[in-house]
Every structure is written in C-alpha cells, then in structure tokens.
Motif scaffolding. Sequence first.
Motif, PDB file in Angstrom:
ATOM      1  N   THR A 144       0.848  -1.194   0.000  1.00  0.00           N
ATOM      2  CA  THR A 144       0.000   0.000   0.000  1.00  0.00           C
ATOM      3  C   THR A 144       0.881   1.241   0.000  1.00  0.00           C
ATOM      4  N   LYS A 242     -12.503   0.766   1.476  1.00  0.00           N
ATOM      5  CA  LYS A 242     -12.216   0.077   0.221  1.00  0.00           C
ATOM      6  C   LYS A 242     -13.100   0.597  -0.913  1.00  0.00           C
ATOM      7  N   LYS A 245     -12.100   4.076  -1.871  1.00  0.00           N
ATOM      8  CA  LYS A 245     -10.668   4.181  -2.193  1.00  0.00           C
ATOM      9  C   LYS A 245      -9.946   5.189  -1.292  1.00  0.00           C
ATOM     10  N   ASP A 247      -7.262   6.807   1.042  1.00  0.00           N
ATOM     11  CA  ASP A 247      -5.803   6.729   1.114  1.00  0.00           C
ATOM     12  C   ASP A 247      -5.335   6.333   2.504  1.00  0.00           C
ATOM     13  N   VAL A 248      -6.104   6.730   3.502  1.00  0.00           N
ATOM     14  CA  VAL A 248      -5.710   6.489   4.889  1.00  0.00           C
ATOM     15  C   VAL A 248      -6.952   6.601   5.778  1.00  0.00           C
ATOM     16  N   SER A 276      -7.602  -2.019   3.969  1.00  0.00           N
ATOM     17  CA  SER A 276      -6.859  -2.155   2.714  1.00  0.00           C
ATOM     18  C   SER A 276      -5.938  -0.962   2.480  1.00  0.00           C
ATOM     19  N   CYS A 277      -5.887  -0.048   3.429  1.00  0.00           N
ATOM     20  CA  CYS A 277      -5.039   1.142   3.334  1.00  0.00           C
ATOM     21  C   CYS A 277      -4.366   1.372   4.676  1.00  0.00           C
TER      22      CYS A 277
END
Length: 284
Positions: A144, A242, A245, A247-248, A276-277
């Motif tokens: 990531t 997710k 999307k 980033d954090v 996922s991030c």
Amino acid sequence: MGRYKKILVAFDGSESSRNALLQAFRLANDEECWITVATVVPAYDGDLDLTGVTDIHAALRRTGEEILSRANGIAKKENALIKTVLEEGESSERLVALAESENCGIIVMGRRGTSRFERSLIGSVAARVIGHSGKDVLVVPSDTVIGWKNILLATDGSKYSHVATDKAIDFAKSYGGELMAISIVDVPAEFYAEAPKAVEDMTHKAKEFVADVKKKAEASGITATKFVGEGDAYKVITDLAKKEKADVIFMGSQGRTGLKKLLMGSVTEKVIGYASCPVLVVKV
C-alpha cells in the motif's frame, strides 16, 4: 506541514517493514522531518551453546546490524537520510522507549499478511506499541502507498475522536485532501426489536457526530462527506474505505492505557488488521 519533527520506523527486514520504511520516506518528505530506523534483537542473558555459537549475544547483534545495513541500502537508493539504532530487549518496550527518548512524534510500522491469522494483532508488536505508547502510530499494510487526498475519519464523538478530527482536517488542508467522516451504530441484532428507542437515539447521536465533523471541516475550507453505518464497526469502516478508495483511515485512541481493550477485539485493532489502506492511530 510540520506536525511531526521526527519519525521512528520499526524495521525487521521483512517485506512489510520495507514498505513501511518506503512510506515513511514519503511522510518525511511531506512533513520535512527526520527519520530514525530501529531494529530490535532479543536480549540474551543466558549461557547456552547453540550449534557451536559460543557468543550468542554477538550473533544476535550481527543479525541486527545486517538488518540495519539493508535499511541503509534502501535509504541510499531512495536518496533519503536516516539514523539507525540497534536495540536489545522486548520489541514493543524498546520501540516505545526509543520513541520517547528520540522525541519522535509518530511510529511507523508494517502490517504483515492478509490471512485471517496474520491479520490478528493480538500479542503482536504493533498492538503492544499502540497500547503502551503515547505517540501516534501509522500501520502500513504490505503493498500500500500512503496518501492524504482521500481521508476517512472514524468518529464516535469522544475526546479521542476530536483530536483525530483536528489532525485529519489539518492533513487535508495541508495536502489538498477531502474528508469522509463515518460513525457507526454497532449493537446486537436483538436491540432493534427489544430496544428500538435506544437504537434510534444512538443513530441520532451518530448523525450528530458526523455532522459536527463536516461543519468543522468545511469551516476550514475542506470538502467533507458524512456517513452513518450499522453493523460491526470495523467491517463497516474497512468496507467503506475500500469502496471509496480511501488513502488512509484516521482513528483516535487514548495512549498508555494498557492492552485490555486493545487486545479484546477492539474496533481499532480490527480496523488495522483488515484495512486495505494505512491506518493512522492518533493519540491524545
């Protein structure tokens, strides 16, 4: 910019720690700060004869020095300047103490694997560092990349969430990012039938929490959206991250509270394990 003057990176030579180091370079570049890279080897006080190795202590240190040499190689390739430190003892204890002595504002750590077992942080170094340190902790999953354009903030209206909110808004403002605020109504299914009024009240409060974040963000010129979810908090948060999307993910947490809540299936632990991030745990 300038939230962190010094970054501490935990590096053990694994691929996950390598990515954590690479992302720390990005953070250091954004924040214009210094990086200390630490490797911790077990302390040896015994008197064992291990397959002909008479000086186990020296062997352990050599292994640590080799790992730090790899970190220096990565830094050189990335044109980054780092300070390396070799520590001995229990990993989480040494990292927490080093962050204090070096006056680091944040600890960056990798997260290994994607299997259910690997995602569990119970008893891991990351969980113990988060539980015992008063510093912010950034946990970076393998493969990531850290970014600040699309920030997801989880809030429950607590003072810890307020601190995380301020930092998330600060980052979004500095780097031209947008903010998504989410609050979760996480109650057993039977509550909906047995205590509908209580669930209604909790939903109303959750809406107020995200509305407050949105108002505060927009007052700082930040575009903000709000979400209220129902279900397992960690799953709702990670699913939204997710889908959108992110980033954090920013989450607030009290520092130095021990491990009881953290290691008993807390939302923070599970979000870190399944996100996922990267996840930034902001300490009060």
